[in-house]
Design a protein around this motif. Structure first.
Motif, mmCIF file in Angstrom:
data_model
loop_
_atom_site.group_PDB
_atom_site.id
_atom_site.type_symbol
_atom_site.label_atom_id
_atom_site.label_comp_id
_atom_site.label_asym_id
_atom_site.label_seq_id
_atom_site.Cartn_x
_atom_site.Cartn_y
_atom_site.Cartn_z
ATOM 1 N N CYS A 87 0.856 -1.197 0.000
ATOM 2 C CA CYS A 87 0.000 0.000 0.000
ATOM 3 C C CYS A 87 0.886 1.240 0.000
ATOM 4 O O CYS A 87 1.805 1.356 0.800
ATOM 5 N N ASP B 25 1.367 -1.149 4.243
ATOM 6 C CA ASP B 25 0.976 -2.518 4.550
ATOM 7 C C ASP B 25 1.220 -3.405 3.325
ATOM 8 O O ASP B 25 0.976 -2.995 2.195
ATOM 9 N N CYS C 218 -6.183 -1.974 0.022
ATOM 10 C CA CYS C 218 -5.451 -2.262 1.243
ATOM 11 C C CYS C 218 -6.357 -2.823 2.346
ATOM 12 O O CYS C 218 -7.419 -2.268 2.636
ATOM 13 N N CYS D 102 -0.138 3.433 3.494
ATOM 14 C CA CYS D 102 0.276 3.062 4.850
ATOM 15 C C CYS D 102 1.427 2.053 4.875
ATOM 16 O O CYS D 102 1.955 1.740 5.931
ATOM 17 N N CYS E 208 -5.952 0.005 5.474
ATOM 18 C CA CYS E 208 -6.501 1.367 5.436
ATOM 19 C C CYS E 208 -7.512 1.565 4.308
ATOM 20 O O CYS E 208 -8.014 2.669 4.127
#
Ligand SMILES: [Zn+2]
Length: 149
Positions: free
Chosen positions: A33, A38, A47, A36, A50
């Motif tokens: 992502c 991730d 994601c 963020c 988020c």
């Protein structure tokens, strides 16, 4: 649109078409992502942390260690013809876990917890959308690389 092993798909899956291209070239990718950071494998277009749809594909080595496994004897609908088969839960070297079939490169009596594995994508070529599942194979196992188009 992408062409793959002689098949042209007109499905406008622009978000994941690069994933298919990497698979074709013999590379496994997960997603990261851009909002963020991730990561996810298999890749997700949105994601899980988020909900952002802004992601990039990052190459994954697919190396894994078998965490546990089980033999499926009473198969669910649609899989009766292939039972019995073995599925494994494997810890990925680069983070995350994957549940997948134990592939043909590993004889049933050699499957053991803690063994090293290679995650290999198996692509359904007879369908238009990108459909892929994964199998767990002996380290070093590779998959088909499409001829240059
Ligand atoms: Zn995110």
């Amino acid at each position: 649109m992408f062409q793959w092993f002689g098949k042209v798909s007109f499905v406008p899956y622009t978000k994941v078409s690069d994933f298919a291209r990497h698979l074709k070239d013999g590379r496994l990718t997960g997603s990261r992502c851009k909002q963020c950071g991730d990561t996810s494998f298999p890749p997700r277009a949105d994601c899980g942390a988020c909900m952002s749809g802004d992601f990039e594909l990052v190459e994954r080595n697919g190396k894994a260690t078998l965490h546990t496994f089980t033999e499926i004897v009473a198969a669910p609908t649609g899989f009766e013809d292939v039972a019995p088969y073995t599925v494994g839960l494997a810890d990925l070297e680069e983070g995350g876990r994957i549940l997948a079939w134990i592939g043909d490169t590993i004889p049933k009596d050699e499957v053991e917890i803690g063994m090293k594995l290679q995650v290999v994508p198996r692509i359904f070529e007879e369908v238009e959308e990108i459909k892929v599942y994964y199998s767990l194979e002996k380290p070093g196992t590779t998959w088909g690389v499409a001829p240059p188009s």
